[in-house]
Design a protein around this motif. Sequence first.
Motif, PDB file in Angstrom:
ATOM      1  N   TYR A   9       1.072  -0.768  -0.235  1.00 55.25           N
ATOM      2  CA  TYR A   9      -0.248   0.114  -0.168  1.00 55.25           C
ATOM      3  C   TYR A   9       0.865   1.379  -0.203  1.00 55.25           C
ATOM      4  N   LYS A  10       0.275   2.219  -0.416  1.00 53.28           N
ATOM      5  CA  LYS A  10       1.473   3.518  -0.929  1.00 53.28           C
ATOM      6  C   LYS A  10       0.087   4.817   0.125  1.00 53.28           C
ATOM      7  N   TYR A  11       0.807   5.232   1.334  1.00 47.29           N
ATOM      8  CA  TYR A  11       0.018   6.071   1.557  1.00 47.29           C
ATOM      9  C   TYR A  11       0.715   7.433   1.040  1.00 47.29           C
ATOM     10  N   ASN A  12      -0.247   8.611   1.167  1.00 48.82           N
ATOM     11  CA  ASN A  12      -0.519   9.680   0.969  1.00 48.82           C
ATOM     12  C   ASN A  12      -0.685  10.622   1.655  1.00 48.82           C
ATOM     13  N   PHE A  13      -0.220  11.799   2.122  1.00 44.14           N
ATOM     14  CA  PHE A  13      -0.769  12.431   3.059  1.00 44.14           C
ATOM     15  C   PHE A  13      -0.737  14.549   3.200  1.00 44.14           C
ATOM     16  N   TYR A  14      -1.207  14.311   3.083  1.00 44.78           N
ATOM     17  CA  TYR A  14      -1.971  16.179   2.544  1.00 44.78           C
ATOM     18  C   TYR A  14      -2.232  16.417   3.274  1.00 44.78           C
ATOM     19  N   LYS A  15      -1.942  18.035   3.110  1.00 42.15           N
ATOM     20  CA  LYS A  15      -2.032  19.290   3.749  1.00 42.15           C
ATOM     21  C   LYS A  15      -2.549  20.464   2.829  1.00 42.15           C
ATOM     22  N   ASP A  16      -3.802  20.875   3.360  1.00 45.54           N
ATOM     23  CA  ASP A  16      -4.387  22.553   2.288  1.00 45.54           C
ATOM     24  C   ASP A  16      -4.635  22.120   0.966  1.00 45.54           C
ATOM     25  N   TYR A  17      -4.833  20.910   0.943  1.00 48.83           N
ATOM     26  CA  TYR A  17      -4.783  19.944  -0.947  1.00 48.83           C
ATOM     27  C   TYR A  17      -3.686  19.628  -1.293  1.00 48.83           C
ATOM     28  N   LEU A  18      -2.408  20.075  -1.257  1.00 48.83           N
ATOM     29  CA  LEU A  18      -0.883  19.693  -1.774  1.00 48.83           C
ATOM     30  C   LEU A  18      -0.607  18.360  -0.693  1.00 48.83           C
ATOM     31  N   LEU A  19       0.404  18.000  -1.748  1.00 50.83           N
ATOM     32  CA  LEU A  19       1.174  16.487  -0.904  1.00 50.83           C
ATOM     33  C   LEU A  19       1.927  16.730  -0.366  1.00 50.83           C
ATOM     34  N   LEU A  20       1.954  16.476   1.364  1.00 52.91           N
ATOM     35  CA  LEU A  20       3.111  16.528   2.624  1.00 52.91           C
ATOM     36  C   LEU A  20       3.729  15.257   1.969  1.00 52.91           C
ATOM     37  N   ASN A  21       3.657  13.719   2.313  1.00 52.34           N
ATOM     38  CA  ASN A  21       4.461  12.786   2.914  1.00 52.34           C
ATOM     39  C   ASN A  21       3.638  11.776   1.903  1.00 52.34           C
ATOM     40  N   THR A  22       4.961  10.802   1.235  1.00 53.03           N
ATOM     41  CA  THR A  22       4.400   9.674   1.227  1.00 53.03           C
ATOM     42  C   THR A  22       5.151   8.693   1.493  1.00 53.03           C
TER      43      THR A  22
END
Length: 735
Positions: free
Chosen positions: A68-81
């Motif tokens: 699985y790949k997890y993407n974290f977003y802050k204010d709809y911008l990619l923050l971490n993967t």
Amino acid sequence: MQVKIQPSLMIGTFLLLFLFTSEEAYAESIIKSVQLVIHPRSEVERGTNVSLKCQAEVSHTLGSHPNYKYNFYKDYLLLNTTQTNSTDSFYSIPDARVAHSGKYKCAVVTEKRTKDSSVKDLTVKGLQTPVLRVDKLKLREGDVVTAVCTAEGEIGSLTFFFSDESGELYRMTTESQRVEHKLAFTEQTVNMFCYYSIYVGSTIKRSNNSNVIGLHIEELKIKPNIKVNPSKYVIEGDRITFSCSVDISNSTTRIILVHGRTTLSSNMAQEEYSMSVKADDSGEYECISHLGEVDKSSTINITVKELFSMPVLSIHPAEVFEGERFNITCQIHSFASERIQRGDISYSILRDKTPVINSGIAGKASNGEYICIAKAKGIVKESRKVLIKAKVPVSKPEITVDGPVIVNKTFWILCNSENGSLPIIFSLKKNNTILNRAEVSSINKTARFSAMISTPSDISSYMCEAENNGQVSIKMSGRLDVTVIVPVEKPLLTVIPVPGNIEEGSVLTLICSIPRGSPPISFWFYGGSGKGWLRAISHPEMKDRMMKLLKRSRPMTVCFMHSARTVALRSLLLQVSLAMWKKALIAVFCMLLVALLVLFIVMRYKAKRGKREMAAELSVKPASPKSDDSLTLSLTNDTHYSDHTVVVKNKESVWSERPPDVADQDSLGSTSEGDIEYTEVVHPQPVDPTRIPLRKGTDTVYSELQTSQGASEHVNHQVLLEYAELNHDLPEPVD
């Protein structure tokens, strides 16, 4: 030691690997849900350790182990993967700051399938209070201090502000936690502080004020003293002296003297400034001292009274025409009586910078730019410039028209003068009565007036009047003299000879005339049969109001005429009879045709009659008549039947009997019997009325008589064919 692998074992191993890979390849994962969890909570204080957990609920094929790949977003911008085979993943925010506040979400990606969590807000409260430091606390006026504002631990885009009691001194936006700036102060005491702000979403968060630092500024004693001699109130032409000084003498101090935007002297610390004043020298004078970054000034107001007022140049009269006399005067309205008398002022008049006398005759030689100069006690003043240009009287106007002049139609009358100063007023007159006025204010402009006349003689009653100086120079034009066009009235078409007595081929005279119309006039004659124009005969620009046309007449001739300037036209229908020889020829032809028709009818009738006679049959009863016997003759044909009774006498019959030939006598035997006399007895027979043809007169019918074979004494006799004339009324045959 070498181990030998059997070929069958190798095949089995590859088969197992293939089956395992195929199972992995076709393993299917379904993401049911994705959830984001903020720990410890969604709203925390500054410095709290925050953890974001992305948890996925996934179903997959038994025995498969998907990644699985997890993407974290802050204010709809990619923050971490991150990538893992676990169904959850974490993202940590240690020592959270206000800049970490925002909207967060996560997404799980597996085997080209993606699913997002819902969006959650993280709020971090509390901004760190900044710290202010300066490099020195005691300053002299004009010294520079270095100030540093620090917000340790803050992240994001920060805007730092330096302020004092009077307001903002400086601001700067940076990603750094520290801002340094140099400041200079002019006040004696300053209480300075700093603060910063940060954008959180669409709102601005402001920190608390930093510590306050009080600065003491020692004032520089460099404010200049300004003086003027002999007084602040002087008269034009007086000389005054300015002096500027400071209390503390310093070789680095610079003093300048300024009047308005003009620098009069830049070395006032060592010398004075002297000047002879004029009326426009009144106003504020300023001494400015410079030391380092410090400027200080002092001002004084000077009032200068005019020695005499500005001269005024006057021309009498204000407007002068060529050839007229004019006067030029120069004078002042006031002067300083405590300094001069009126006779101390001298005047001079210049035209184009050349001295002239104060009067003259207006003309081209006197035209130019004039100025007056007044002088007294070294003061020279000039008047405003006046341009003198002698006006040109209006010349005799010319009166013309624009376009043709036609009776009872509106036309334009033009009035124009070749020479004359503007503006020019033109008046249109008719028999000395003013009809209209027009003012011309531009060069090559012509006055236009509309007019209309009812008779050609009215045209000469129009005149133009021009003026550009009132009643002094009024000029009158001559009377309007142009060609007037009288519209052509409806023409009269005359034909000679009189219509009704015109024969084809005779000479036809067409006369087209009009009762009124201005020459030249063009006439057009059109001839046709009513189905369109055949030809036109014209004679342009005739001076008479009548035109004759000679031509050979033709049947059904139509004649039209119209003028080139009107739409008037006249038509006449001519009935032209045929020529005599054509009439005789037609009569002969008709008679011949009738004769041929009659001949045809007669021949046809005879042909039908002959057929009927050939078809008739005559029978005699009894066959061998004797004397005094009644003889019945029957005549039969196609049309009718009749009986005739004849009494046989011993006399000569009315029937003509052809003498027999010799051969006939031999065969017939003796003819010694007496002559037979035939008496005709008519027995009319009924006839079908429908079969009775009409008949006129009496016809002679010839029938063939044949005697039948009678008694024994007449066996050797043949009855001859005889023709008898039967005189009786019979119906007329029908063709």
